[in-house]
Write an enzyme that holds these catalytic residues in place. Sequence first.
Site, PDB file in Angstrom:
ATOM      1  N   ASP A  31      -8.278  27.855 -33.593  1.00  0.00           N
ATOM      2  CA  ASP A  31      -8.819  26.939 -34.559  1.00  0.00           C
ATOM      3  C   ASP A  31      -9.178  25.369 -33.496  1.00  0.00           C
ATOM      4  O   ASP A  31      -7.663  25.379 -32.443  1.00  0.00           O
ATOM      5  CB  ASP A  31      -8.336  26.234 -36.124  1.00  0.00           C
ATOM      6  CG  ASP A  31      -9.484  25.866 -36.246  1.00  0.00           C
ATOM      7  OD1 ASP A  31     -10.775  24.751 -36.548  1.00  0.00           O
ATOM      8  OD2 ASP A  31      -9.232  25.768 -38.252  1.00  0.00           O
ATOM      9  N   ASP A  59     -17.416  24.621 -42.396  1.00  0.00           N
ATOM     10  CA  ASP A  59     -16.646  25.016 -43.265  1.00  0.00           C
ATOM     11  C   ASP A  59     -17.220  24.830 -44.688  1.00  0.00           C
ATOM     12  O   ASP A  59     -16.871  24.649 -45.658  1.00  0.00           O
ATOM     13  CB  ASP A  59     -15.041  23.640 -42.923  1.00  0.00           C
ATOM     14  CG  ASP A  59     -14.270  24.047 -42.142  1.00  0.00           C
ATOM     15  OD1 ASP A  59     -14.473  25.256 -42.201  1.00  0.00           O
ATOM     16  OD2 ASP A  59     -13.013  23.228 -41.836  1.00  0.00           O
TER      17      ASP A  59
HETATM   18  C1  GLA Z   1     -10.827  24.301 -40.268  1.00  0.00           C
HETATM   19  C2  GLA Z   1     -11.336  25.630 -40.707  1.00  0.00           C
HETATM   20  C3  GLA Z   1     -10.958  26.133 -41.745  1.00  0.00           C
HETATM   21  C4  GLA Z   1      -9.448  26.640 -42.116  1.00  0.00           C
HETATM   22  C5  GLA Z   1      -8.673  25.002 -41.616  1.00  0.00           C
HETATM   23  C6  GLA Z   1      -7.179  25.490 -41.860  1.00  0.00           C
HETATM   24  O1  GLA Z   1     -10.443  23.309 -41.155  1.00  0.00           O
HETATM   25  O2  GLA Z   1     -12.435  24.941 -40.032  1.00  0.00           O
HETATM   26  O3  GLA Z   1     -11.634  27.437 -41.964  1.00  0.00           O
HETATM   27  O4  GLA Z   1      -8.794  27.588 -40.826  1.00  0.00           O
HETATM   28  O5  GLA Z   1      -8.962  24.644 -40.771  1.00  0.00           O
HETATM   29  O6  GLA Z   1      -6.561  24.278 -42.330  1.00  0.00           O
END
Ligand code: GLA
Length: 726
Positions: free
Chosen positions: A479, A549
């Site tokens: 990420d 997300d």
């Molecule tokens: C980001 C990612 C999510 C999740 C969060 C965790 O927003 O896109 O899918 O992994 O971080 O903190």
Amino acid sequence: MKYVSYQAKTQLFQLHTKHTQRAFYCDPAKRLIQLYYGARGMSEEALLLCESRQAYSSFSPVPELEGGLENSPDNLAQLFPGFDCGDYRLSGAIIRDASGAAATDFRYRSHNIYPGCVVPEGLPGANRGKNTETLEITLSDQTRPVECVLYFTVFPESDTITEFTVIRNCGTEAVQIERITSAVLDLPGDEWDQLSLSGTYAEEFQLRRQALHHGLQIQRSLRGSTGHQANPATALLTRDATETQGAVYGAALLYSGNFSVEIECSQYHATRLALGIADTDFRWLLNPGESLSAPETAFTFSGNGIGGMSRNFHNFFRHSVMPEAWEKRPRPLLCNSWEAMRFDFDRDRLLKLADAAAAQGVELLVLDDGWFGERNEADSSLGDWFVNTKKVGSLATLSDELAQRGLGFGLWFEPEMISRKSRLFEEHPEWVLGVPGHDLCIGRNQLVLDMTRSEVVDYLFGCMSRLIQEARLTYIKWDMNRNLTEAYSRALPPIRQSEVRHRYLLGVYALHTRLLKSFPELLIEGCSGGGGRFDGGMLHYCAQLWCSDNTDAEARLAIQFGESTFYPPCAAGSHVASNYPGKTHSFAMRRAVAAFGTFGYEMKLDELTPEEQKAAMAYNLDYRHTHGKLVQTGDFYRLTAGDGSGNPVAWLQVSPDRKLARLTAVMRKNFAGSIKLRLQGLSETLTYRVGDKNISGAKLLRNPFAITFDGAVGGEAKIVDFTAEG
Ligand code: GLA
């Protein structure tokens, strides 16, 4: 060579793919002039007639030794235009020498044609493909000992041609590169439409179509990452082009940092497209003997509309760019803990989720954020890549327990980041990117690690590889939850500070490369707050990228259709999630939307109703045997508006032999009645079983196909399979 040729008499270069042709030639002044890019079939004579030089005004000057106004560089379709030497449009590069002069003027010197492909050093690139051939052209600056090498590789099967530039200092004094592009494409006329993807967090990949206008139009990022806001891919198409008809040129930059996709329509009604590293605060010191590679750009042309361009790129990315280890291997059907638990989990809760997942035929459990350091919310511990045993015990034991249930194990990382509240920050405050004395911007409570430093890359490689081995990880989610600011490295001298953002990327790519070299089977799913770094560069290391997300089925329709414009659906992580507050989409609809891409769950599987559980089990089986393959290896057809705005939104996934096609149509509102769709992609000569009928492919393709919706509240999805014998 079969696909690349050079004709000495006419100095004509030709690049062919299965259905396309590109040509340029070297004029008497040793400039490389673009002649044609489009459908195959142009003769040499016709190609040479493509250029007609016209004289315009003295405000388009001409180098003294090159004659009349018709030779003004300001109106030539140059393959690699210079700067400050008569062409005022977008330049290929700007190089300032030790004298302070920036006049940059590259002319042809030599070339080489050979089989295979070449990838820019330290950067991602297309590294494989059937029958690939490369043309390497060396240009030299008119007056300075600086060389520029242009690399073109043809990928005949996907109708794609890649291009990148390397600038080399052959002199004895340092020079500064102030601009470097990967590729410049000149097209005749200016009556083109442009397709681009823009958006914001949780609303990525919104497709826009606009008519080009006179002057400059730019898509770019200055975020140190490609960003949710603009994507480094674009298409130029005729005004009448549609999903299935018309000429479409696609261009995608394989890069994940500050980029620019610039289009300029000139006073003489010509169009120039330039793709490369964004100029803003970019400068690169090139010492004698050194060279710098620009990232790679991929071009494709389709005479069959936007859908044709998309499928060319889908094939190109799948078969030439994305990790080879995952080209044919089925992607694991996964369950990710994030939306089900966020930071609120322990070993028992994880195992409960694992039990439900295993019972339903899921193959991999991904433990998302919160398993390391002392992280219980998004305010600490990034950088402390050791397990929080209080929460989950030992990772090796957890991995064993998952294996006993038939599940693989995946973990979330955010390698490039550091929390102020972390051991790593206490030990190495100098590893943070930041201008000394300047108030640093915080994003999601975190700072950015200085990935230009090799010791940072070494540290991360050490932590991650240890964990991959210890916990026998088969998957990691990588990420990146903020963009760069105060991009200053304490490890670099003042004169190199404008190199930081590109060097940062070189560090990120190096870490990916090292991990994949040590663990070639590892599946890396990239992510940046969803699709904030979804680009051709990342796809080289990540067989899948978390698309957004936003997991609301309705919002996902536009996001996923947008994604499919340039990138293959199998690259897009798409999971079934719980309904957002106020939404009443059925489980079947949410699942149908998620089955657009690389499928998984992101919800409390242990709380599914018995009917939902039954449906999930049946579908998971189908995904593992049939649908997953179709997504990964099949062709993708959008049957409704490309921006995903239709009602319904419908698509077709067709197997390579065209014997199986699955149509998914998603209606957003409650609507009872029939709608008609135009099918594509089926074989004219096969007969398909559709429900309880046999219908010939020719008939299906020629007649609208009716789908009946029942009028379910909150929308519904209909799935129709077309199967052919033989
Ligand atoms: C980001 C990612 C999510 C999740 C969060 C965790 O927003 O896109 O899918 O992994 O971080 O903190």
